[in-house]
Design a protein around this motif. Structure first.
Motif, PDB file in Angstrom:
ATOM      1  N   MET A   1      16.114  47.437  57.113  1.00  0.00           N
ATOM      2  CA  MET A   1      17.500  47.852  57.102  1.00  0.00           C
ATOM      3  C   MET A   1      18.260  46.996  56.083  1.00  0.00           C
ATOM      4  SD  MET A   1      19.918  48.085  60.380  1.00  0.00           S
ATOM      5  CE  MET A   1      21.583  48.510  60.236  1.00  0.00           C
ATOM      6  N   PRO A   2      19.007  47.636  55.156  1.00  0.00           N
ATOM      7  CA  PRO A   2      19.723  46.865  54.139  1.00  0.00           C
ATOM      8  C   PRO A   2      20.917  46.121  54.744  1.00  0.00           C
ATOM      9  CG  PRO A   2      20.184  49.204  53.896  1.00  0.00           C
ATOM     10  CD  PRO A   2      19.129  49.068  54.956  1.00  0.00           C
ATOM     11  N   VAL A   3      21.244  45.016  54.131  1.00  0.00           N
ATOM     12  CA  VAL A   3      22.382  44.217  54.563  1.00  0.00           C
ATOM     13  C   VAL A   3      23.639  44.782  53.915  1.00  0.00           C
ATOM     14  CG1 VAL A   3      23.430  41.923  54.501  1.00  0.00           C
ATOM     15  CG2 VAL A   3      20.969  42.162  54.790  1.00  0.00           C
ATOM     16  N   THR A   4      24.705  44.944  54.694  1.00  0.00           N
ATOM     17  CA  THR A   4      25.981  45.396  54.147  1.00  0.00           C
ATOM     18  C   THR A   4      27.043  44.356  54.455  1.00  0.00           C
ATOM     19  OG1 THR A   4      26.526  46.604  56.161  1.00  0.00           O
ATOM     20  CG2 THR A   4      25.403  47.836  54.429  1.00  0.00           C
ATOM     21  N   TYR A   5      28.037  44.305  53.600  1.00  0.00           N
ATOM     22  CA  TYR A   5      29.124  43.360  53.761  1.00  0.00           C
ATOM     23  C   TYR A   5      30.437  44.118  53.864  1.00  0.00           C
ATOM     24  CZ  TYR A   5      25.735  39.924  52.256  1.00  0.00           C
ATOM     25  OH  TYR A   5      24.641  39.138  52.162  1.00  0.00           O
ATOM     26  N   ASN A   6      31.291  43.663  54.724  1.00  0.00           N
ATOM     27  CA  ASN A   6      32.624  44.216  54.854  1.00  0.00           C
ATOM     28  C   ASN A   6      33.601  43.073  54.594  1.00  0.00           C
ATOM     29  OD1 ASN A   6      34.777  45.838  55.398  1.00  0.00           O
ATOM     30  ND2 ASN A   6      34.398  46.002  57.584  1.00  0.00           N
ATOM     31  N   TYR A   7      34.493  43.248  53.655  1.00  0.00           N
ATOM     32  CA  TYR A   7      35.398  42.167  53.291  1.00  0.00           C
ATOM     33  C   TYR A   7      36.847  42.644  53.351  1.00  0.00           C
ATOM     34  CZ  TYR A   7      35.609  44.700  48.915  1.00  0.00           C
ATOM     35  OH  TYR A   7      35.780  45.683  47.977  1.00  0.00           O
ATOM     36  N   GLU A   8      37.725  41.677  53.510  1.00  0.00           N
ATOM     37  CA  GLU A   8      39.152  41.944  53.454  1.00  0.00           C
ATOM     38  C   GLU A   8      39.828  40.691  52.918  1.00  0.00           C
ATOM     39  OE1 GLU A   8      42.838  43.188  56.350  1.00  0.00           O
ATOM     40  OE2 GLU A   8      40.833  43.902  56.813  1.00  0.00           O
ATOM     41  N   TYR A   9      40.780  40.883  52.036  1.00  0.00           N
ATOM     42  CA  TYR A   9      41.485  39.775  51.409  1.00  0.00           C
ATOM     43  C   TYR A   9      42.966  40.125  51.360  1.00  0.00           C
ATOM     44  CZ  TYR A   9      43.375  36.971  47.577  1.00  0.00           C
ATOM     45  OH  TYR A   9      44.149  36.151  46.818  1.00  0.00           O
ATOM     46  N   LYS A  10      43.825  39.194  51.735  1.00  0.00           N
ATOM     47  CA  LYS A  10      45.266  39.426  51.675  1.00  0.00           C
ATOM     48  C   LYS A  10      45.950  38.161  51.188  1.00  0.00           C
ATOM     49  CE  LYS A  10      49.088  41.493  54.143  1.00  0.00           C
ATOM     50  NZ  LYS A  10      49.494  42.170  55.367  1.00  0.00           N
ATOM     51  N   SER A  11      46.842  38.339  50.225  1.00  0.00           N
ATOM     52  CA  SER A  11      47.560  37.216  49.645  1.00  0.00           C
ATOM     53  C   SER A  11      49.026  37.610  49.486  1.00  0.00           C
ATOM     54  CB  SER A  11      46.969  36.877  48.278  1.00  0.00           C
ATOM     55  OG  SER A  11      47.789  35.963  47.593  1.00  0.00           O
TER      56      SER A  11
ATOM     57  N   TYR B   1      40.231  42.024  40.968  1.00  0.00           N
ATOM     58  CA  TYR B   1      40.034  41.354  42.253  1.00  0.00           C
ATOM     59  C   TYR B   1      39.633  39.895  42.031  1.00  0.00           C
ATOM     60  CZ  TYR B   1      37.890  39.983  46.632  1.00  0.00           C
ATOM     61  OH  TYR B   1      37.549  39.297  47.757  1.00  0.00           O
ATOM     62  N   LEU B   2      38.691  39.669  41.135  1.00  0.00           N
ATOM     63  CA  LEU B   2      38.239  38.304  40.864  1.00  0.00           C
ATOM     64  C   LEU B   2      39.370  37.456  40.289  1.00  0.00           C
ATOM     65  CD1 LEU B   2      34.663  38.957  39.471  1.00  0.00           C
ATOM     66  CD2 LEU B   2      35.288  37.982  41.679  1.00  0.00           C
ATOM     67  N   GLU B   3      40.199  38.026  39.405  1.00  0.00           N
ATOM     68  CA  GLU B   3      41.337  37.296  38.869  1.00  0.00           C
ATOM     69  C   GLU B   3      42.313  36.913  39.979  1.00  0.00           C
ATOM     70  OE1 GLU B   3      43.161  39.567  35.775  1.00  0.00           O
ATOM     71  OE2 GLU B   3      41.552  39.157  34.354  1.00  0.00           O
ATOM     72  N   ALA B   4      42.566  37.848  40.900  1.00  0.00           N
ATOM     73  CA  ALA B   4      43.473  37.558  42.017  1.00  0.00           C
ATOM     74  C   ALA B   4      42.913  36.434  42.881  1.00  0.00           C
ATOM     75  CB  ALA B   4      43.709  38.816  42.857  1.00  0.00           C
ATOM     76  N   MET B   5      41.605  36.452  43.117  1.00  0.00           N
ATOM     77  CA  MET B   5      40.970  35.392  43.911  1.00  0.00           C
ATOM     78  C   MET B   5      41.088  34.047  43.191  1.00  0.00           C
ATOM     79  SD  MET B   5      39.875  36.574  46.779  1.00  0.00           S
ATOM     80  CE  MET B   5      38.672  35.370  47.291  1.00  0.00           C
ATOM     81  N   GLU B   6      40.829  34.030  41.881  1.00  0.00           N
ATOM     82  CA  GLU B   6      40.927  32.782  41.116  1.00  0.00           C
ATOM     83  C   GLU B   6      42.350  32.246  41.143  1.00  0.00           C
ATOM     84  OE1 GLU B   6      39.444  33.779  37.256  1.00  0.00           O
ATOM     85  OE2 GLU B   6      37.372  33.876  37.941  1.00  0.00           O
ATOM     86  N   ASP B   7      43.339  33.139  41.000  1.00  0.00           N
ATOM     87  CA  ASP B   7      44.735  32.717  41.073  1.00  0.00           C
ATOM     88  C   ASP B   7      45.062  32.106  42.417  1.00  0.00           C
ATOM     89  OD1 ASP B   7      45.152  33.612  38.493  1.00  0.00           O
ATOM     90  OD2 ASP B   7      46.193  35.448  39.085  1.00  0.00           O
ATOM     91  N   GLU B   8      44.577  32.740  43.484  1.00  0.00           N
ATOM     92  CA  GLU B   8      44.850  32.243  44.836  1.00  0.00           C
ATOM     93  C   GLU B   8      44.234  30.864  45.029  1.00  0.00           C
ATOM     94  OE1 GLU B   8      46.557  32.146  48.522  1.00  0.00           O
ATOM     95  OE2 GLU B   8      46.912  33.562  46.906  1.00  0.00           O
TER      96      GLU B   8
END
Length: 90
Positions: free
Chosen positions: A1-11, A75-82
Protein backbone atom coordinates in the motif's frame (compact mmCIF):
# COMPACT_ATOMS: atom_id res chain seq x y z
CA UNK A 1 0.00 0.00 0.00
CA UNK A 2 1.50 3.38 -1.00
CA UNK A 3 2.13 6.03 1.62
CA UNK A 4 0.09 9.22 1.28
CA UNK A 5 0.54 12.53 3.01
CA UNK A 6 -2.09 15.07 3.94
CA UNK A 7 -0.82 18.54 4.76
CA UNK A 8 -2.24 21.87 5.80
CA UNK A 9 -0.44 25.17 6.27
CA UNK A 10 -1.83 28.50 7.47
CA UNK A 11 0.01 31.76 7.97
CA UNK A 12 -1.28 35.21 8.93
CA UNK A 13 0.67 38.46 8.79
CA UNK A 14 -0.70 41.83 9.93
CA UNK A 15 0.81 45.31 9.82
CA UNK A 16 -0.48 48.63 11.10
CA UNK A 17 0.95 52.07 10.44
CA UNK A 18 -0.36 55.65 10.34
CA UNK A 19 -1.72 55.07 6.81
CA UNK A 20 -3.85 52.07 7.87
CA UNK A 21 -3.64 48.33 8.33
CA UNK A 22 -3.02 45.30 6.13
CA UNK A 23 -3.63 41.63 6.86
CA UNK A 24 -2.58 38.69 4.66
CA UNK A 25 -3.56 35.07 5.29
CA UNK A 26 -2.23 32.11 3.28
CA UNK A 27 -4.01 28.77 3.73
CA UNK A 28 -2.75 25.71 1.88
CA UNK A 29 -4.45 22.31 1.81
CA UNK A 30 -4.28 19.38 -0.61
CA UNK A 31 -7.09 21.11 -2.55
CA UNK A 32 -5.02 24.25 -3.16
CA UNK A 33 -3.87 27.55 -1.71
CA UNK A 34 -6.08 30.50 -0.78
CA UNK A 35 -4.55 33.94 -0.24
CA UNK A 36 -6.74 36.60 1.42
CA UNK A 37 -5.50 40.18 1.69
CA UNK A 38 -7.43 42.86 3.59
CA UNK A 39 -6.42 46.52 3.48
CA UNK A 40 -8.02 49.32 5.47
CA UNK A 41 -6.80 52.89 5.19
CA UNK A 42 -7.02 54.90 8.41
CA UNK A 43 -10.60 56.17 8.62
CA UNK A 44 -11.53 54.37 5.41
CA UNK A 45 -13.44 51.32 4.24
CA UNK A 46 -11.76 47.91 4.36
CA UNK A 47 -11.28 46.05 1.09
CA UNK A 48 -10.59 42.33 0.81
CA UNK A 49 -9.10 40.42 -2.10
CA UNK A 50 -9.16 36.62 -2.20
CA UNK A 51 -7.25 34.45 -4.66
CA UNK A 52 -7.49 30.67 -4.83
CA UNK A 53 -4.93 28.50 -6.58
CA UNK A 54 -6.34 24.97 -6.90
CA UNK A 55 -3.89 22.10 -6.75
CA UNK A 56 -5.28 20.95 -10.11
CA UNK A 57 -3.40 23.80 -11.79
CA UNK A 58 -6.31 25.96 -12.98
CA UNK A 59 -8.00 28.87 -11.29
CA UNK A 60 -11.72 29.41 -10.66
CA UNK A 61 -12.11 31.74 -13.65
CA UNK A 62 -11.13 29.03 -16.12
CA UNK A 63 -8.44 31.28 -17.63
CA UNK A 64 -5.55 28.88 -17.18
CA UNK A 65 -4.10 29.55 -13.73
CA UNK A 66 -0.93 28.22 -12.17
CA UNK A 67 0.95 25.18 -13.28
CA UNK A 68 1.68 22.60 -10.62
CA UNK A 69 5.32 23.70 -10.66
CA UNK A 70 4.38 27.37 -10.14
CA UNK A 71 1.99 26.51 -7.29
CA UNK A 72 4.72 24.40 -5.66
CA UNK A 73 7.24 27.24 -6.09
CA UNK A 74 4.88 29.77 -4.50
CA UNK A 75 4.15 27.40 -1.63
CA UNK A 76 7.86 26.87 -0.96
CA UNK A 77 8.49 30.64 -1.07
CA UNK A 78 5.68 31.21 1.45
CA UNK A 79 7.17 28.54 3.73
CA UNK A 80 10.66 30.10 3.47
CA UNK A 81 9.22 33.53 4.26
CA UNK A 82 7.40 32.16 7.30
CA UNK A 83 10.53 30.44 8.62
CA UNK A 84 12.57 33.62 8.06
CA UNK A 85 10.00 35.67 10.03
CA UNK A 86 10.09 33.21 12.91
CA UNK A 87 13.89 33.35 12.98
CA UNK A 88 13.86 37.17 12.97
CA UNK A 89 15.08 37.47 9.37
CA UNK A 90 12.55 38.98 6.97
Amino acid sequence: MPVTYNYEYKSTESTTNPQGSTSRTVHTTPQGTTVRTTQQPTGGQASTQTQHYPSSGSDNSGSGGLSREEADRRYLEAMEDEYAKREGGA
